[in-house]
Design a protein around this motif. Sequence first.
Motif, PDB file in Angstrom:
ATOM      1  N   LYS A 179       0.827  -1.214   0.000  1.00 21.07           N
ATOM      2  CA  LYS A 179       0.000   0.000   0.000  1.00 21.07           C
ATOM      3  C   LYS A 179       0.857   1.259   0.000  1.00 21.07           C
ATOM      4  N   LEU A 180       1.930   1.264   0.769  1.00 23.40           N
ATOM      5  CA  LEU A 180       2.767   2.457   0.851  1.00 23.40           C
ATOM      6  C   LEU A 180       3.390   2.796  -0.499  1.00 23.40           C
ATOM      7  N   VAL A 181       3.788   1.778  -1.243  1.00 24.43           N
ATOM      8  CA  VAL A 181       4.349   2.009  -2.573  1.00 24.43           C
ATOM      9  C   VAL A 181       3.312   2.675  -3.472  1.00 24.43           C
ATOM     10  N   VAL A 182       2.089   2.132  -3.477  1.00 29.76           N
ATOM     11  CA  VAL A 182       1.032   2.673  -4.331  1.00 29.76           C
ATOM     12  C   VAL A 182       0.579   4.044  -3.831  1.00 29.76           C
ATOM     13  N   PHE A 183       0.435   4.200  -2.519  1.00 26.28           N
ATOM     14  CA  PHE A 183       0.037   5.496  -1.956  1.00 26.28           C
ATOM     15  C   PHE A 183       1.038   6.580  -2.333  1.00 26.28           C
ATOM     16  N   GLY A 184       2.321   6.224  -2.284  1.00 24.57           N
ATOM     17  CA  GLY A 184       3.346   7.192  -2.655  1.00 24.57           C
ATOM     18  C   GLY A 184       3.263   7.565  -4.121  1.00 24.57           C
ATOM     19  N   ALA A 185       3.049   6.578  -4.979  1.00 22.58           N
ATOM     20  CA  ALA A 185       2.969   6.839  -6.415  1.00 22.58           C
ATOM     21  C   ALA A 185       1.726   7.650  -6.769  1.00 22.58           C
ATOM     22  N   ALA A 186       0.641   7.442  -6.009  1.00 27.56           N
ATOM     23  CA  ALA A 186      -0.620   8.133  -6.302  1.00 27.56           C
ATOM     24  C   ALA A 186      -0.785   9.422  -5.500  1.00 27.56           C
ATOM     25  N   ALA A 187       0.261   9.801  -4.775  1.00 30.07           N
ATOM     26  CA  ALA A 187       0.257  11.045  -3.975  1.00 30.07           C
ATOM     27  C   ALA A 187      -0.741  11.012  -2.827  1.00 30.07           C
ATOM     28  N   VAL A 188      -1.229   9.808  -2.441  1.00 30.32           N
ATOM     29  CA  VAL A 188      -2.054   9.702  -1.233  1.00 30.32           C
ATOM     30  C   VAL A 188      -1.165   9.833  -0.002  1.00 30.32           C
ATOM     31  N   LEU A 189       0.041   9.240  -0.104  1.00 32.28           N
ATOM     32  CA  LEU A 189       1.045   9.379   0.953  1.00 32.28           C
ATOM     33  C   LEU A 189       1.973  10.531   0.581  1.00 32.28           C
ATOM     34  N   THR A 190       1.994  11.563   1.421  1.00 35.90           N
ATOM     35  CA  THR A 190       2.853  12.721   1.190  1.00 35.90           C
ATOM     36  C   THR A 190       3.977  12.737   2.229  1.00 35.90           C
ATOM     37  N   TRP A 191       4.907  13.654   2.060  1.00 35.06           N
ATOM     38  CA  TRP A 191       5.968  13.790   3.062  1.00 35.06           C
ATOM     39  C   TRP A 191       5.363  14.120   4.427  1.00 35.06           C
ATOM     40  N   HIS A 192       4.324  14.942   4.416  1.00 36.26           N
ATOM     41  CA  HIS A 192       3.701  15.357   5.675  1.00 36.26           C
ATOM     42  C   HIS A 192       3.088  14.162   6.406  1.00 36.26           C
ATOM     43  N   THR A 193       2.235  13.402   5.704  1.00 36.38           N
ATOM     44  CA  THR A 193       1.587  12.266   6.358  1.00 36.38           C
ATOM     45  C   THR A 193       2.590  11.171   6.692  1.00 36.38           C
ATOM     46  N   GLY A 194       3.590  10.990   5.825  1.00 34.11           N
ATOM     47  CA  GLY A 194       4.613   9.988   6.092  1.00 34.11           C
ATOM     48  C   GLY A 194       5.414  10.299   7.345  1.00 34.11           C
ATOM     49  N   LEU A 195       5.783  11.565   7.529  1.00 31.95           N
ATOM     50  CA  LEU A 195       6.560  11.957   8.710  1.00 31.95           C
ATOM     51  C   LEU A 195       5.740  11.824   9.984  1.00 31.95           C
ATOM     52  N   ILE A 196       4.438  12.117   9.894  1.00 36.93           N
ATOM     53  CA  ILE A 196       3.582  11.936  11.070  1.00 36.93           C
ATOM     54  C   ILE A 196       3.538  10.466  11.469  1.00 36.93           C
ATOM     55  N   GLY A 197       3.368   9.601  10.472  1.00 37.36           N
ATOM     56  CA  GLY A 197       3.351   8.166  10.751  1.00 37.36           C
ATOM     57  C   GLY A 197       4.660   7.691  11.357  1.00 37.36           C
ATOM     58  N   LEU A 198       5.777   8.181  10.822  1.00 38.23           N
ATOM     59  CA  LEU A 198       7.091   7.798  11.352  1.00 38.23           C
ATOM     60  C   LEU A 198       7.276   8.300  12.782  1.00 38.23           C
ATOM     61  N   ALA A 199       6.744   9.494  13.078  1.00 35.21           N
ATOM     62  CA  ALA A 199       6.866  10.041  14.428  1.00 35.21           C
ATOM     63  C   ALA A 199       6.121   9.181  15.450  1.00 35.21           C
ATOM     64  N   LEU A 200       5.070   8.502  14.999  1.00 37.34           N
ATOM     65  CA  LEU A 200       4.294   7.642  15.895  1.00 37.34           C
ATOM     66  C   LEU A 200       4.838   6.217  15.953  1.00 37.34           C
ATOM     67  N   ALA A 201       5.789   5.894  15.066  1.00 32.80           N
ATOM     68  CA  ALA A 201       6.318   4.530  14.991  1.00 32.80           C
ATOM     69  C   ALA A 201       6.961   4.054  16.299  1.00 32.80           C
ATOM     70  N   PRO A 202       7.784   4.877  16.993  1.00 29.32           N
ATOM     71  CA  PRO A 202       8.369   4.398  18.259  1.00 29.32           C
ATOM     72  C   PRO A 202       7.317   4.021  19.302  1.00 29.32           C
ATOM     73  N   ALA A 203       6.233   4.795  19.372  1.00 33.71           N
ATOM     74  CA  ALA A 203       5.165   4.470  20.318  1.00 33.71           C
ATOM     75  C   ALA A 203       4.509   3.139  19.953  1.00 33.71           C
ATOM     76  N   ALA A 204       4.305   2.917  18.646  1.00 29.45           N
ATOM     77  CA  ALA A 204       3.711   1.658  18.194  1.00 29.45           C
ATOM     78  C   ALA A 204       4.624   0.476  18.502  1.00 29.45           C
ATOM     79  N   ALA A 205       5.930   0.656  18.277  1.00 33.66           N
ATOM     80  CA  ALA A 205       6.887  -0.415  18.567  1.00 33.66           C
ATOM     81  C   ALA A 205       6.952  -0.689  20.069  1.00 33.66           C
ATOM     82  N   GLY A 206       6.899   0.374  20.871  1.00 28.18           N
ATOM     83  CA  GLY A 206       6.911   0.196  22.320  1.00 28.18           C
ATOM     84  C   GLY A 206       5.686  -0.539  22.812  1.00 28.18           C
ATOM     85  N   GLY A 207       4.522  -0.218  22.260  1.00 24.94           N
ATOM     86  CA  GLY A 207       3.306  -0.921  22.632  1.00 24.94           C
ATOM     87  C   GLY A 207       3.375  -2.397  22.265  1.00 24.94           C
ATOM     88  N   ALA A 208       3.959  -2.694  21.092  1.00 25.35           N
ATOM     89  CA  ALA A 208       4.109  -4.084  20.668  1.00 25.35           C
ATOM     90  C   ALA A 208       5.031  -4.851  21.612  1.00 25.35           C
TER      91      ALA A 208
END
Length: 245
Positions: A179-208
């Motif tokens: 999905k990320l590959v296609v979202f990026g190609a179709a401009a659904v995933l932008t730098w802004h939304t991607g960075l927000i997701g990455l900023a939340l990644a440590p919290a998600a990994a910690g919860g796991a």
Amino acid sequence: MSGGVLLGVLLILASFGTALLSAVAGFGGGVLLLPVFVAVFGPRDAVAVLTVAQLASNGSRVWFNRHEVDRRLVMIFAVGAVPAAVVGALLLTSAPLQALTRVIGLFLLAMVVWRRVRPDAARAGDRGFAALGAASGFGSALVGSVGPMVAPFFLARGMVRGAYIGTEAASAVVMHLTKLVVFGAAAVLTWHTGLIGLALAPAAAGGAWVGKRVLDRLPVNVFAILVEAGLVISGLLLLLGGGGG
């Protein structure tokens, strides 16, 4: 504390808590997290942000349960999931998301009843699992996460605890990467939304990580009850809200 900082803290706590839940039950994080993201980012951006955050959560669960992952089953699932995820991701900009999530909610409730009436109803062979992968890949691209939908089929294979959590998560990673590959190609995933997701990644990994500690101490019979209860709750949330994933 400013409104922006408070919102950021709440998003981090939500990502941590839902990742912990998913690490124990195998699903539920996306169902609970997507409505929060929709309220903050809007429906389209929410799916993109959720995909990045879920990739971190699922990837962490794969790593923590790596010795129990059924790699062959993941590969069979991926045969159907990858092409269907591409199609679903391309349709994201025009799909009726509310109607789709309600259909999935009905499916989950029906599966819980069916599991009680026919315990072997969700048992699928290799071809059935490839078809399940296709349905999951398509649905995941549209509503962010369909973990509750696939849970009965993995459980019907006799998987419990780490084997189920790790294998289901590995299958989800395949879908999220596609999905990320296609979202990026179709401009659904932008730098802004991607960075927000990455900023939340440590919290998600910690919860796991915390969830894995809980899972290792959870009796098998309690685990089964927890998963089935989660299916009912997820089904109701999707059916009534029409906006979860």
